[in-house]
Design a protein around this motif. Structure first.
Motif, PDB file in Angstrom:
ATOM      1  N   ARG A  22       4.331   3.893   5.876  1.00  0.00           N
ATOM      2  CA  ARG A  22       5.226   4.833   4.986  1.00  0.00           C
ATOM      3  C   ARG A  22       4.376   5.822   4.299  1.00  0.00           C
ATOM      4  N   ARG A  23       3.101   6.355   4.390  1.00  0.00           N
ATOM      5  CA  ARG A  23       2.566   6.831   4.031  1.00  0.00           C
ATOM      6  C   ARG A  23       3.172   8.324   5.255  1.00  0.00           C
ATOM      7  N   TYR A  24       3.320   7.811   6.586  1.00  0.00           N
ATOM      8  CA  TYR A  24       3.773   9.050   7.851  1.00  0.00           C
ATOM      9  C   TYR A  24       5.443   9.356   7.833  1.00  0.00           C
ATOM     10  N   ALA A  25       5.833   7.755   6.724  1.00  0.00           N
ATOM     11  CA  ALA A  25       7.534   8.890   6.581  1.00  0.00           C
ATOM     12  C   ALA A  25       7.555   9.599   5.507  1.00  0.00           C
ATOM     13  N   ALA A  27       4.697  11.297   4.530  1.00  0.00           N
ATOM     14  CA  ALA A  27       4.965  12.964   4.231  1.00  0.00           C
ATOM     15  C   ALA A  27       5.457  13.891   5.382  1.00  0.00           C
ATOM     16  N   LEU A  28       6.424  12.951   6.378  1.00  0.00           N
ATOM     17  CA  LEU A  28       7.716  13.587   7.403  1.00  0.00           C
ATOM     18  C   LEU A  28       8.482  14.091   5.638  1.00  0.00           C
ATOM     19  N   THR A  29       9.319  13.279   5.472  1.00  0.00           N
ATOM     20  CA  THR A  29      10.344  13.780   4.208  1.00  0.00           C
ATOM     21  C   THR A  29      10.457  14.212   3.609  1.00  0.00           C
ATOM     22  N   GLY A  30       8.921  14.291   2.838  1.00  0.00           N
ATOM     23  CA  GLY A  30       8.553  15.085   1.643  1.00  0.00           C
ATOM     24  C   GLY A  30       8.719  14.078   0.133  1.00  0.00           C
ATOM     25  N   SER A  31       8.829  12.968   0.378  1.00  0.00           N
ATOM     26  CA  SER A  31       9.274  11.971  -0.305  1.00  0.00           C
ATOM     27  C   SER A  31       9.396  11.096  -0.734  1.00  0.00           C
ATOM     28  N   GLN A  32       8.361  10.315  -1.573  1.00  0.00           N
ATOM     29  CA  GLN A  32       8.277   8.079  -0.961  1.00  0.00           C
ATOM     30  C   GLN A  32       9.429   7.519  -1.209  1.00  0.00           C
ATOM     31  N   LYS A  33      10.489   7.414  -1.794  1.00  0.00           N
ATOM     32  CA  LYS A  33      11.498   7.379  -2.322  1.00  0.00           C
ATOM     33  C   LYS A  33      12.637   7.507  -0.837  1.00  0.00           C
ATOM     34  N   SER A  34      12.216   8.901  -0.342  1.00  0.00           N
ATOM     35  CA  SER A  34      13.225   9.267   1.207  1.00  0.00           C
ATOM     36  C   SER A  34      12.191   8.113   2.138  1.00  0.00           C
ATOM     37  N   GLY A  35      10.998   8.404   2.515  1.00  0.00           N
ATOM     38  CA  GLY A  35       9.819   7.468   3.432  1.00  0.00           C
ATOM     39  C   GLY A  35      10.055   5.847   3.407  1.00  0.00           C
ATOM     40  N   ASP A  36      10.475   5.330   2.006  1.00  0.00           N
ATOM     41  CA  ASP A  36      10.729   4.392   2.057  1.00  0.00           C
ATOM     42  C   ASP A  36      11.761   3.948   2.195  1.00  0.00           C
ATOM     43  N   THR A  37      12.839   3.970   2.314  1.00  0.00           N
ATOM     44  CA  THR A  37      13.919   4.076   2.513  1.00  0.00           C
ATOM     45  C   THR A  37      14.488   4.211   4.420  1.00  0.00           C
ATOM     46  N   TYR A  38      13.648   5.002   4.447  1.00  0.00           N
ATOM     47  CA  TYR A  38      13.691   5.319   6.525  1.00  0.00           C
ATOM     48  C   TYR A  38      12.191   3.554   6.752  1.00  0.00           C
ATOM     49  N   ALA A  39      11.254   3.927   5.830  1.00  0.00           N
ATOM     50  CA  ALA A  39      10.677   2.299   6.398  1.00  0.00           C
ATOM     51  C   ALA A  39      10.929   1.428   6.324  1.00  0.00           C
ATOM     52  N   VAL A  40      12.170   0.652   4.911  1.00  0.00           N
ATOM     53  CA  VAL A  40      12.765  -0.794   4.871  1.00  0.00           C
ATOM     54  C   VAL A  40      13.869  -0.338   6.151  1.00  0.00           C
ATOM     55  N   ALA A  41      14.519   0.378   6.937  1.00  0.00           N
ATOM     56  CA  ALA A  41      15.573   0.358   7.670  1.00  0.00           C
ATOM     57  C   ALA A  41      14.869  -0.426   8.479  1.00  0.00           C
TER      58      ALA A  41
END
Length: 271
Positions: A22-25, A27-41
């Motif tokens: 989640r931390r990586y996602a 930082a990569l997306t620049g957004s907690q919302k976007s990062g968590d979306t990818y993590a959930v997927a």
């Protein structure tokens, strides 16, 4: 369906690694919302099919590899920028060489070796090394500015001062407490805040940052430093886009500073 011991063990290992994905996602997306979306997927994908986990591959490498498969297949889509700073950041990101930012984060923030990075991004080890060199060169041409350091340990603050000034940034002040930080930041607005979590008088670096952003506005990127990052990567409240673990390496700090200045993330922790 019967749950086996192996299933439980796998789930426990995934749970241990998930905060770092989640931390990586983020930082990569620049957004907690976007990062968590990818993590959930990613979690949904591995629950359906573990075939991406090659023989001998650790759960952490497999999880990040699955994430990258989804990230690349989606075209690395992130949320529409909510403000001009994020819009500018997305424009800048679009100019970077493909996979360079991913490799930079995997190596310097998540501390993967090149063998594992190559597996994660499905490339040769030599290519992973080359992408890191390109990333470092491209990020070096990013913006520079004024940095406020909030850190109570003299040796660490001196080290951080040396690292960021070597990158071409100016350190406006070094604050040891919440009150000192607020006074320093209010006096000279920083372009970046680099903050420890636990300060000299037992005050909170998180509170100091939130106080400052309430005064300065949410256009100042923030990097938090802590010896216990897993405590801050719970998803229970907004989290920082950039979080460095103690003990840190110089390369990690340089990467996070470049990333934060470049991306101008405004996400901070809220009590």
């Amino acid at each position: 369906m019967t749950t086996t011991h192996d299933d439980l063990d796998f789930s426990e290992q995934v749970g241990t690694v998930l905060p770092y994905l989640r931390r990586y996602a983020r930082a990569l997306t620049g957004s907690q919302k976007s990062g968590d979306t990818y993590a959930v997927a990613t979690l949904e994908a591995i629950l359906e099919d573990r075939s991406m986990f090659e023989d001998g591959m650790s759960v952490k490498v497999g999880l990040f590899k699955c994430f990258h498969s989804i990230w690349n297949s989606s075209g690395a889509i992130v949320d529409a920028p909510e403000d001009p700073l994020q819009s500018r950041a997305q424009t800048l990101l679009g100019r970077l060489t493909q996979n360079t930012r991913e490799v930079l984060l995997l190596r310097t923030i998540e501390d993967f070796n090149f063998t594992d990075i190559a597996k994660i991004i499905d490339a040769e080890i030599s290519e992973a090394r080359n992408l890191l060199a390109i990333a470092q060169e491209e990020m070096a041409h990013g913006v520079s500015g004024k940095v406020l350091i909030i850190e109570d340990e003299a040796i660490i603050s001196a080290d951080l001062h040396a690292i960021v000034t070597e990158q071409g940034h100016d350190v406006t002040s070094i604050a040891r407490t919440r009150d000192e930080a607020v006074i320093a930041g209010s006096s000279t607005k920083p372009d970046l805040i680099l903050a420890d979590i636990q300060l000299a008088d037992n005050s909170s670096g998180i509170d100091a940052v939130n106080d400052l952003l309430a005064i300065l506005g949410n256009d100042v990127p923030v990097i938090f430093i802590t010896a216990f990052p897993e405590r801050l990567l719970t998803g229970e409240r907004p989290e920082p886009a950039f979080l460095i673990s103690k003990p840190y390496r110089e390369e990690q700090v340089k990467s996070a500073v470049s990333q934060a200045m470049f991306f101008a993330s405004t996400q901070t922790l809220k009590s």
